[in-house]
Design an enzyme around this catalytic site. Sequence first.
Site, PDB file in Angstrom:
ATOM      1  N   SER A   1       0.809  -1.218   0.000  1.00  0.00           N
ATOM      2  CA  SER A   1       0.000   0.000   0.000  1.00  0.00           C
ATOM      3  C   SER A   1       0.840   1.265   0.000  1.00  0.00           C
ATOM      4  O   SER A   1       0.384   2.326  -0.442  1.00  0.00           O
ATOM      5  CB  SER A   1      -0.957   0.005   1.201  1.00  0.00           C
ATOM      6  OG  SER A   1      -0.247   0.146   2.407  1.00  0.00           O
TER       7      SER A   1
ATOM      8  N   LYS B   1       0.559   4.773   7.317  1.00  0.00           N
ATOM      9  CA  LYS B   1      -0.036   5.678   6.342  1.00  0.00           C
ATOM     10  C   LYS B   1       0.473   7.102   6.531  1.00  0.00           C
ATOM     11  O   LYS B   1       0.969   7.468   7.600  1.00  0.00           O
ATOM     12  CB  LYS B   1      -1.565   5.697   6.478  1.00  0.00           C
ATOM     13  CG  LYS B   1      -2.258   4.344   6.334  1.00  0.00           C
ATOM     14  CD  LYS B   1      -2.177   3.806   4.921  1.00  0.00           C
ATOM     15  CE  LYS B   1      -2.858   2.442   4.820  1.00  0.00           C
ATOM     16  NZ  LYS B   1      -2.657   1.837   3.474  1.00  0.00           N
TER      17      LYS B   1
END
Length: 239
Positions: free
Chosen positions: A159, A195
């Site tokens: 990701s 993230k």
Amino acid sequence: MEKNIEIGKRIKQRREELGMTQEELGDLLWLNKSTIQRYEAGKIAKIKLPVIHAMAKQLNVNPEWLILKTDQMGKFHEMNEWYEGGRADRTVDEITEHSAEPSAVILPTEKIHMIPVFGSVAAGFGAYANSDIIEYIPLYIEHDLDVADTICITVRGQSMYPKIEDGDKIVVRRQESVDNGRIAVVMIGEEAVVKRVNFDGERLELTSFNPEYPPRIIEGEELANCRIVGLVQQVIKAV
């Protein structure tokens, strides 16, 4: 590989001179006996400079002697590390080829610490029972107070590609807040994610670098189950 065999011979020579077993040397370096055996047999493909530095310290020899840059064994001295920026991924081959680079710096030994590596993001923050440490790696840490709050985590998934790839290690400083735009470890219940964060007080946006992964928006009641637990400070690329 021939160079690594010669380095291994010097490690073994000095270890035996000190009457030290492979297991005893491994314990001092937070490495297991089989890893020391591989170093001595020249079977480690890429020898990391921080490991050489730590090994030279325990064997009380000049690190340059271990990596074949001199035939004088000498003794270990405090200001004798010169790998770039404290990177834990720099190797003996790199410093041999580029030792004259202006970016090379000398780093004090007392700033190099053995830091635990966890096998998953969640494990690193105690979310799961399988939070065992899988290894230790030497890292340069400027401020001593940061040592206890610094860990490494092996990242799985794509990701955050291309900045962070599957199998890369991230160096994380445990802390409860980060500036917007920074990469952080965030716990959502017992799920841990890495993230880029943006928080405006009411809405948390978690963004991936990989465009195939859409942003994750957390707001309202869900925010109560979400917390920032660490700042990603460095990425150590897998080889």
